[in-house]
Every structure is written in structure tokens, then in C-alpha cells.
Design a protein around this motif. Sequence first.
Motif, PDB file in Angstrom:
ATOM      1  N   THR A 257      -5.096  13.994  -6.899  1.00  0.00           N
ATOM      2  CA  THR A 257      -5.807  15.275  -6.851  1.00  0.00           C
ATOM      3  C   THR A 257      -7.143  15.182  -6.118  1.00  0.00           C
ATOM      4  O   THR A 257      -7.822  16.199  -5.952  1.00  0.00           O
ATOM      5  CB  THR A 257      -6.062  15.802  -8.279  1.00  0.00           C
ATOM      6  OG1 THR A 257      -6.947  14.893  -8.957  1.00  0.00           O
ATOM      7  CG2 THR A 257      -4.756  15.942  -9.057  1.00  0.00           C
ATOM      8  N   GLU A 258      -7.510  13.988  -5.711  1.00  0.00           N
ATOM      9  CA  GLU A 258      -8.803  13.799  -5.040  1.00  0.00           C
ATOM     10  C   GLU A 258      -8.745  14.288  -3.595  1.00  0.00           C
ATOM     11  O   GLU A 258      -7.712  14.205  -2.937  1.00  0.00           O
ATOM     12  CB  GLU A 258      -9.190  12.315  -5.063  1.00  0.00           C
ATOM     13  CG  GLU A 258      -9.455  11.772  -6.442  1.00  0.00           C
ATOM     14  CD  GLU A 258     -10.712  12.322  -7.079  1.00  0.00           C
ATOM     15  OE1 GLU A 258     -11.631  12.744  -6.345  1.00  0.00           O
ATOM     16  OE2 GLU A 258     -10.773  12.332  -8.321  1.00  0.00           O
ATOM     17  N   GLU A 259      -9.889  14.764  -3.123  1.00  0.00           N
ATOM     18  CA  GLU A 259      -9.975  15.198  -1.730  1.00  0.00           C
ATOM     19  C   GLU A 259      -9.946  14.006  -0.780  1.00  0.00           C
ATOM     20  O   GLU A 259      -9.281  14.036   0.255  1.00  0.00           O
ATOM     21  CB  GLU A 259     -11.270  15.996  -1.540  1.00  0.00           C
ATOM     22  CG  GLU A 259     -11.272  16.836  -0.299  1.00  0.00           C
ATOM     23  CD  GLU A 259     -12.480  17.752  -0.260  1.00  0.00           C
ATOM     24  OE1 GLU A 259     -13.186  17.727   0.760  1.00  0.00           O
ATOM     25  OE2 GLU A 259     -12.721  18.464  -1.252  1.00  0.00           O
ATOM     26  N   ALA A 260     -10.672  12.963  -1.131  1.00  0.00           N
ATOM     27  CA  ALA A 260     -10.697  11.747  -0.300  1.00  0.00           C
ATOM     28  C   ALA A 260      -9.355  11.019  -0.437  1.00  0.00           C
ATOM     29  O   ALA A 260      -8.727  11.063  -1.496  1.00  0.00           O
ATOM     30  CB  ALA A 260     -11.831  10.837  -0.741  1.00  0.00           C
ATOM     31  N   PRO A 261      -8.911  10.344   0.612  1.00  0.00           N
ATOM     32  CA  PRO A 261      -7.620   9.650   0.533  1.00  0.00           C
ATOM     33  C   PRO A 261      -7.716   8.355  -0.292  1.00  0.00           C
ATOM     34  O   PRO A 261      -8.647   7.569  -0.141  1.00  0.00           O
ATOM     35  CB  PRO A 261      -7.278   9.353   1.983  1.00  0.00           C
ATOM     36  CG  PRO A 261      -8.595   9.338   2.701  1.00  0.00           C
ATOM     37  CD  PRO A 261      -9.503  10.267   1.943  1.00  0.00           C
TER      38      PRO A 261
ATOM     39  N   CYS B 128       0.851  -1.197   0.000  1.00  0.00           N
ATOM     40  CA  CYS B 128       0.000   0.000   0.000  1.00  0.00           C
ATOM     41  C   CYS B 128       0.880   1.239   0.000  1.00  0.00           C
ATOM     42  O   CYS B 128       1.818   1.334   0.783  1.00  0.00           O
ATOM     43  CB  CYS B 128      -0.870   0.052   1.256  1.00  0.00           C
ATOM     44  SG  CYS B 128      -2.374  -0.894   1.153  1.00  0.00           S
ATOM     45  N   CYS B 129       0.546   2.165  -0.869  1.00  0.00           N
ATOM     46  CA  CYS B 129       1.295   3.417  -0.946  1.00  0.00           C
ATOM     47  C   CYS B 129       0.286   4.560  -1.017  1.00  0.00           C
ATOM     48  O   CYS B 129      -0.512   4.609  -1.956  1.00  0.00           O
ATOM     49  CB  CYS B 129       2.184   3.394  -2.190  1.00  0.00           C
ATOM     50  SG  CYS B 129       3.294   4.786  -2.300  1.00  0.00           S
ATOM     51  N   PRO B 130       0.271   5.477  -0.038  1.00  0.00           N
ATOM     52  CA  PRO B 130      -0.651   6.609  -0.123  1.00  0.00           C
ATOM     53  C   PRO B 130      -0.472   7.354  -1.448  1.00  0.00           C
ATOM     54  O   PRO B 130       0.655   7.488  -1.945  1.00  0.00           O
ATOM     55  CB  PRO B 130      -0.244   7.490   1.069  1.00  0.00           C
ATOM     56  CG  PRO B 130       0.414   6.539   2.032  1.00  0.00           C
ATOM     57  CD  PRO B 130       1.103   5.516   1.169  1.00  0.00           C
ATOM     58  N   ALA B 131      -1.562   7.830  -2.016  1.00  0.00           N
ATOM     59  CA  ALA B 131      -1.536   8.432  -3.347  1.00  0.00           C
ATOM     60  C   ALA B 131      -0.511   9.546  -3.470  1.00  0.00           C
ATOM     61  O   ALA B 131       0.158   9.660  -4.493  1.00  0.00           O
ATOM     62  CB  ALA B 131      -2.932   8.942  -3.718  1.00  0.00           C
ATOM     63  N   ARG B 132      -0.372  10.340  -2.450  1.00  0.00           N
ATOM     64  CA  ARG B 132       0.569  11.468  -2.535  1.00  0.00           C
ATOM     65  C   ARG B 132       2.022  11.031  -2.347  1.00  0.00           C
ATOM     66  O   ARG B 132       2.935  11.842  -2.493  1.00  0.00           O
ATOM     67  CB  ARG B 132       0.183  12.542  -1.544  1.00  0.00           C
ATOM     68  CG  ARG B 132      -1.089  13.273  -1.980  1.00  0.00           C
ATOM     69  CD  ARG B 132      -1.503  14.366  -1.018  1.00  0.00           C
ATOM     70  NE  ARG B 132      -2.574  15.190  -1.540  1.00  0.00           N
ATOM     71  CZ  ARG B 132      -3.850  14.859  -1.577  1.00  0.00           C
ATOM     72  NH1 ARG B 132      -4.229  13.682  -1.152  1.00  0.00           N
ATOM     73  NH2 ARG B 132      -4.758  15.695  -2.052  1.00  0.00           N
ATOM     74  N   GLU B 133       2.259   9.746  -2.022  1.00  0.00           N
ATOM     75  CA  GLU B 133       3.626   9.242  -1.833  1.00  0.00           C
ATOM     76  C   GLU B 133       4.044   8.229  -2.892  1.00  0.00           C
ATOM     77  O   GLU B 133       5.164   7.725  -2.857  1.00  0.00           O
ATOM     78  CB  GLU B 133       3.749   8.600  -0.445  1.00  0.00           C
ATOM     79  CG  GLU B 133       3.545   9.577   0.692  1.00  0.00           C
ATOM     80  CD  GLU B 133       3.533   8.896   2.046  1.00  0.00           C
ATOM     81  OE1 GLU B 133       4.024   7.759   2.174  1.00  0.00           O
ATOM     82  OE2 GLU B 133       3.003   9.519   2.994  1.00  0.00           O
ATOM     83  N   VAL B 134       3.168   7.936  -3.834  1.00  0.00           N
ATOM     84  CA  VAL B 134       3.485   6.953  -4.872  1.00  0.00           C
ATOM     85  C   VAL B 134       4.578   7.530  -5.767  1.00  0.00           C
ATOM     86  O   VAL B 134       4.644   8.740  -5.973  1.00  0.00           O
ATOM     87  CB  VAL B 134       2.210   6.571  -5.670  1.00  0.00           C
ATOM     88  CG1 VAL B 134       1.783   7.687  -6.589  1.00  0.00           C
ATOM     89  CG2 VAL B 134       2.413   5.297  -6.447  1.00  0.00           C
ATOM     90  N   PRO B 135       5.483   6.693  -6.285  1.00  0.00           N
ATOM     91  CA  PRO B 135       6.501   7.210  -7.208  1.00  0.00           C
ATOM     92  C   PRO B 135       5.848   7.958  -8.369  1.00  0.00           C
ATOM     93  O   PRO B 135       4.851   7.501  -8.942  1.00  0.00           O
ATOM     94  CB  PRO B 135       7.216   5.953  -7.690  1.00  0.00           C
ATOM     95  CG  PRO B 135       7.014   4.965  -6.585  1.00  0.00           C
ATOM     96  CD  PRO B 135       5.658   5.270  -6.020  1.00  0.00           C
ATOM     97  N   GLN B 136       6.408   9.112  -8.701  1.00  0.00           N
ATOM     98  CA  GLN B 136       5.791   9.992  -9.688  1.00  0.00           C
ATOM     99  C   GLN B 136       5.606   9.321 -11.038  1.00  0.00           C
ATOM    100  O   GLN B 136       4.572   9.498 -11.680  1.00  0.00           O
ATOM    101  CB  GLN B 136       6.599  11.277  -9.848  1.00  0.00           C
ATOM    102  CG  GLN B 136       5.901  12.259 -10.765  1.00  0.00           C
ATOM    103  CD  GLN B 136       6.547  13.618 -10.783  1.00  0.00           C
ATOM    104  OE1 GLN B 136       7.356  13.941  -9.941  1.00  0.00           O
ATOM    105  NE2 GLN B 136       6.155  14.419 -11.752  1.00  0.00           N
ATOM    106  N   ASP B 137       6.572   8.516 -11.485  1.00  0.00           N
ATOM    107  CA  ASP B 137       6.439   7.883 -12.803  1.00  0.00           C
ATOM    108  C   ASP B 137       5.255   6.933 -12.849  1.00  0.00           C
ATOM    109  O   ASP B 137       4.513   6.906 -13.826  1.00  0.00           O
ATOM    110  CB  ASP B 137       7.735   7.196 -13.235  1.00  0.00           C
ATOM    111  CG  ASP B 137       8.226   6.141 -12.256  1.00  0.00           C
ATOM    112  OD1 ASP B 137       7.812   6.161 -11.072  1.00  0.00           O
ATOM    113  OD2 ASP B 137       9.029   5.291 -12.668  1.00  0.00           O
ATOM    114  N   ALA B 138       5.032   6.180 -11.775  1.00  0.00           N
ATOM    115  CA  ALA B 138       3.890   5.254 -11.732  1.00  0.00           C
ATOM    116  C   ALA B 138       2.572   6.024 -11.677  1.00  0.00           C
ATOM    117  O   ALA B 138       1.625   5.696 -12.399  1.00  0.00           O
ATOM    118  CB  ALA B 138       4.006   4.314 -10.540  1.00  0.00           C
ATOM    119  N   ALA B 139       2.511   7.050 -10.831  1.00  0.00           N
ATOM    120  CA  ALA B 139       1.274   7.822 -10.705  1.00  0.00           C
ATOM    121  C   ALA B 139       0.960   8.568 -12.001  1.00  0.00           C
ATOM    122  O   ALA B 139      -0.199   8.633 -12.418  1.00  0.00           O
ATOM    123  CB  ALA B 139       1.385   8.795  -9.531  1.00  0.00           C
TER     124      ALA B 139
END
Length: 157
Positions: free
Chosen positions: A116-120, A92-103
Amino acid sequence: MQPAEIIRRDAAERRRDALERLGAERDMWVSTAHPEHGPHQVPLWFLWDGQAVWMCTGAGSATARNVREEPRVRLALPDTFDVVLLQGDAECCPAREVPQDAADAFAGKFGWDPRTEEAPFVYLRVAPRTVRAWRGEPELRGRVVMRDGVWLPVAPA
């Protein structure tokens, strides 16, 4: 309706076809289990980065909760004739901490960016330990194309 004749593919063809589908398809069934609540299965969008599957789900979803308790998962592409099953441990990787290339690749594929979502949201990353691929009964033998995280060798053409 008559069944289609199944032409048995060799290991190299199965591996090539499985990788092609992982790169092209959109949806994957994700099976998790909680030690007390049992199995849970949902379809999620996925991205194959060449090494691992990336999926995204709500941080509080049953899938995310299950993975935190029991990281072993089974993944399946949605075709019951041309089966591709993956097994591995999910991280599990929080959305704001995922590697930029994957996201960025995930957002590019789907036109939706969970960062960019408000919900986690969390990304689930699964590097497969086992991959099985088969089409019908003629291919049941030899269906394992990856074992212990290593693609099995294929005979030279």
C-alpha cells in the motif's frame, strides 16, 4: 558475574528451537555484499513461512541492489548466545507481485503492508540452504542442522 552452565542440546532440540524462534521472532540481521562495494548488513523484520524467510526493503536500498548483483545472503537472529544463522540465495519480488499469502501474513504479523506504500518496495525471499544453530562452545560441534536445503536427520527419541 558467573557464566551460565550450558546444557548441550541434541540435533532434534536444536532444530525444534531454531524453528520455534524463526516462527516467533521479529528481527533478523541480513548480510549482503556487492562485488565492487563490499559487505552490507542491516536488521529487517521477517516472516518465516515454514519454508523460507520473507523480508521487505525499499526497492532502491543497498540491500536490494546487492541482492540483484549477488543473491547469496547470510541471515542471523539477533541473539549472540543462542545463535541461528541461515545461508541461501535471495529472490527479489516487487511488493505488488509477491504471492498474496506471503504478503498477507507479513502484513498481519507487522501491521504494515508494503503493497500500500507509495514508494516502491521489494520482498526478499530466502529459502535457506544451510542452517546452523548453537549455544556456546559446547554446541559448536554439530551446529549444522540443515545442509543443501534439507534438514539433517535426527536420531529417534
